[in-house]
Design an enzyme around this catalytic site. Structure first.
Site, PDB file in Angstrom:
ATOM      1  N   ASP A 210       1.086  -1.270   0.148  1.00 21.83           N
ATOM      2  CA  ASP A 210       0.057  -0.071   0.147  1.00 21.83           C
ATOM      3  C   ASP A 210       0.950   1.280  -0.012  1.00 21.83           C
ATOM      4  OD1 ASP A 210      -2.712   1.027   0.355  1.00 21.83           O
ATOM      5  OD2 ASP A 210      -1.991   1.684   2.107  1.00 21.83           O
ATOM      6  N   GLU A 275       1.749  -0.563  -4.927  1.00 18.84           N
ATOM      7  CA  GLU A 275       0.652   0.311  -5.168  1.00 18.84           C
ATOM      8  C   GLU A 275       1.513   1.591  -5.238  1.00 18.84           C
ATOM      9  OE1 GLU A 275      -3.335   2.852  -3.780  1.00 18.84           O
ATOM     10  OE2 GLU A 275      -1.679   2.367  -2.319  1.00 18.84           O
TER      11      GLU A 275
END
Ligand code: TEU
Length: 550
Positions: A210, A275
Site C-alpha cells: 500500500d 501500489e
C-alpha cells in the site's frame, strides 16, 4: 505452491511474467458467515469462480485486526486475522485451497501507516520517551504554533495532528487515525522484516504494498513548494495537486526499503507488487528500478477520457520509461476508483469500451489485473447518501458494493438482512451465475481474453512494437506473432495492409498471409469477422499472424 528456482537474474522469467491478476476487495466479495461482511470463508467458497475465469494470482485487501476506520487500511496487528474475516487457520485453508487450483495469494500490506490502535502508536502516545515514539513521525509546532510544515493528507486537510499531551504533532498522509510510520528508524525495518517472514512462512506468494511511493519522507520535513494556493475546502485531489510533492513522497531512500525486502522475499520466490501512485512514468521508473519492487502499478488509466490519443499516451509513456516492461502492473479498476464502464460513458457502451481497454492491456508486456466485478461488466454501484460508509468526502463506496453472485437475496453475496453496503442496484443479468450460463456474456468475453493472454506464446514475447499511423482513432501493436488492434473512433475501420517490422500482413487479401482471429470484443463476431475484416467502432481484436518469418 511448487516454486521455480529463485533467481537474482533480472532478465529471467518469473511466474508473474505470464500471470493474470485479480483484486479481491474482501469485505464485498462473499460473506461466509452471514454477518453482511465478506470474509475468508466466503472467498474460499468462491474460488471456483476465479478458476473458471482463469486468473492465477489473487490480491486480497487487508484482513488484519483493525478498528476499520478505513476498512482495514488501518492495521492494529500486522500478523493476525480480524475476527470479522476469520482466523489464521482459515487463512491457511485459503492458501491451500487456492494453491490446489493453481492460484497464488498475494496479501495487502500497509506499511506507510498503522492504525492509532496499533500497540506501537498506543505506546508512542504515552510521551516523547516511549519505546515506540520513534516508530512514528513527530515534530514540534512551527513558530506560529501551527503544523510543522505545509504537507497535506491524501484525503484532504493538513497531514499533521497535534498531540496535546506532548505538544508535538504527528504525521498522517491519510486519516488522523492512520499515523505514518517512521521508515528512517532501523527498528521499523526490522519489525517489518518479521511481518513479511510471518506471512511468507505461512505460504503467501507475495505482497501488494500500500502507498509504496510514500514510505520514505524528507528527514528535515521541509515544506513542499506550493504550485497554486492551497484551498482547504477543495476536493482532496485539488488540495493534493496544489503542491509539488518534493519532500513528502518519492524520496530517494524509498527504493532502498524495497531492495531490502527484495532480498528477503527472493528465497520464497514471492512477488513484491507496489501500489505506486505517481503522476509521471519517469517517477515510476525510479520507484521500480528492478532490484526492489518486482512490479509497480501504473494508475494513470483510471483518469483518462475515452479517446485514442488518451489511451495511446497512457500506455506508451510507462512502456517507454521502464527499464523492463515486465515491471509494469496494468489496472483499469480498483476499490478506490469509479468503475471503468461508468467512467467510459455508462451502459453497454461503457462496458464495451472497458473491455476494449482491457484487451489493449492484456496483450502488453507487464502484469494485467482485473478488479472483482470487472469480469461481469459491472457499472458503479448506487449507494444512497444515508448508506455511505467511506470516511472520505469523495466516497469510494460505489466501486465497493457487494459482488452479485446469483439472483435472489443480496444477489447471493450474504444471507444477512442488511449488508455493510447496499447491493448497488444490480439486476439478475449482472450476476456471475447468470453470466456463466450465457456464452456471449461479459464473463465469457473476459474469460476468453484471459485465456488468450495465458496460452498464446506470442504474448510472452519480448518482441514488442507499436503499429503507428493506421488511423488517428486506432491503437495497435505487435507482440511476437500477435497483433492487437483497437478502434476507438465512431467510424468502422477496414483493416488493410499492416507493416510488421520487416514483414507485413494484408488483411484485405487473406490469401497472401493468413491471420487468425483469436479474440474479439464484439460478442457476435459481427462486423469484425467479415472479409475483409472491418473493426466496428469501439471494438478490439487480437490476431495471430502466420507465419511471421519470411
Ligand atoms: O490508497 C492510496 C492512495 O494513494 C489512494 O487513496 C489514492 O489517493 C487514490 O486512489 C487516488 O484516486 C490506498 C488504498 O488503496 C486505499 O483504499 C486506502 O484508503 C489508502 O491506501 C490508505 O491506506
Amino acid at each position: 505452491m511448487a516454486s521455480h528456482e529463485p533467481t537474482n537474474d533480472s532478465s529471467a522469467t518469473r511466474w508473474w511474467h505470464s500471470a493474470v491478476g485479480y483484486e479481491v476487495y474482501l469485505r464485498s466479495f462473499s460473506d461466509g458467515d452471514g454477518d453482511g461482511i465478506g470474509d475468508l470463508a466466503g472467498l474460499i467458497h468462491r474460488l471456483d469462480h476465479l478458476s473458471a475465469l482463469g486468473v492465477d494470482l489473487v490480491w486480497i485487501t487487508p484482513f488484519y485486526p483493525s478498528p476499520m476506520v478505513d476498512f482495514g487500511y488501518d492495521v492494529a496487528d500486522y500478523t493476525d486475522v480480524h475476527p470479522l474475516y476469520g482466523d489464521l487457520e482459515q487463512f491457511d485453508q485459503l492458501v491451500a485451497a487456492a494453491h490446489q487450483r493453481g492460484i497464488r495469494i498475494v496479501a495487502d500490506i500497509v506499511p506507510n501507516h498503522s492504525s492509532d490502535q496499533h500497540p506501537w502508536f498506543v505506546d508512542a502516545l504515552t510521551g516523547p520517551d516511549a519505546a515506540h515514539r520513534d516508530y512514528y513521525i513527530w515534530a514540534d509546532p512551527s513558530a506560529d504554533g501551527g503544523p510543522p510544515n505545509n504537507w497535506v493528507s491524501y484525503f484532504g486537510g493538513p497531514a499533521w495532528t497535534l498531540d496535546a499531551a506532548s505538544g508535538q504533532y504527528y504525521l498522517h498522509l491519510f486519516l488522523p487515525r492512520q499515523p505514518d510510520i517512521n521508515w528512517s528508524n532501523p527498528a521499523v525495518l526490522d519489525a517489518f522484516d518479521d511481518v513479511l517472514r510471518f506471512w511468507l512462512d505461512r505460504g503467501i506468494d507475495g505482497f501488494r504494498i500500500d502507498v509504496a511511493q510514500a514510505l520514505a519522507k524528507d528527514r528535515r520535513l521541509r515544506s513542499n513548494p506550493e504550485i497554486s494556493p492551497w484551498n482547504p475546502n477543495g476536493t482532496r485531489f485539488e488540495q493534493w495537486d496544489a503542491f509539488d510533492h518534493r519532500f513528502d513522497v518519492l524520496q530517494p531512500e524509498g527504493p532502498d526499503i524495497f531492495r531490502r525486502w527484495h532480498a528477503l522475499v527472493e528465497p520464497y520466490d514471492a512477488l513484491l507488487l507496489g501500489e505506486t501512485h505517481v503522476t509521471d512514468p519517469s517517477m515510476l521508473a525510479e520507484l521500480v528500478p528492478g532490484d526492489g519492487l518486482h512490479v509497480g502499478f501504473w494508475f494513470d488509466p483510471m483518469g483518462i477520457e475515452w479517446s485514442a490519443d488518451a489511451v495511446r499516451s497512457t500506455l506508451r509513456g510507462p512502456l517507454a520509461a521502464m527499464s523492463d516492461p515486465r515491471l509494469l502492473g496494468w489496472v483499469a479498476a480498483s476499490h478506490d476508483d469509479v468503475r471503468p464502464p461508468t467512467r467510459f460513458g455508462g451502459g453497454d457502451s461503457g462496458r464495451t469500451r472497458s473491455l476494449v481497454f482491457s484487451t489493449l492491456l492484456f496483450g502488453l508486456p507487464g502484469l494485467p489485473f482485473l478488479y472483482q466485478g470487472e469480469e461481469l461488466g459491472l457499472l458503479e454501484g448506487f449507494v444512497p447518501i444515508e448508506r455511505r460508509a467511506d470516511p472520505i468526502a469523495q466516497s469510494r463506496d460505489g466501486c465497493r458494493t457487494p459482488m452479485p453472485w446469483e439472483p435472489g437475496k443480496n444477489f447471493g453475496f450474504s444471507t444477512a438482512d442488511r449488508t455493510w453496503l447496499p447491493d448497488g442496484g444490480r439486476d439478475d443479468t449482472d450476476t456471475a451465475s447468470w453470466q456463466r450460463s450465457q456464452p456471449d456474456s461479459w464473463f465469457h468475453r473476459y474469460r476468453a481474453l484471459v485465456e488468450v493472454r495465458k496460452t498464446e506464446p506470442g504474448l510472452a514475447s519480448s518482441d514488442f512494437r507499436w503499429i503507428d499511423d493506421l488511423d488517428p482513432d486506432v491503437v495497435a501493436y505487435q507482440r511476437g506473432d500477435i497483433v492487437v488492434v483497437a478502434n476507438l473512433g465512431p467510424e468502422p475501420f477496414p483493416l488493410g495492409r499492416i507493416e510488421l517490422g520487416p514483414m507485413s500482413v494484408d488483411f484485405a487479401s487473406p490469401g497472401t498471409r493468413a491471420a487468425t482471429m483469436l479474440f474479439t470484443t464484439d460478442a457476435t463476431g459481427g462486423s469484425t469477422s467479415i472479409d475483409p475484416p472491418v473493426l466496428a467502432p469501439d471494438s478490439a481484436t487480437i490476431y495471430r499472424v502466420d507465419p511471421l518469418s519470411a
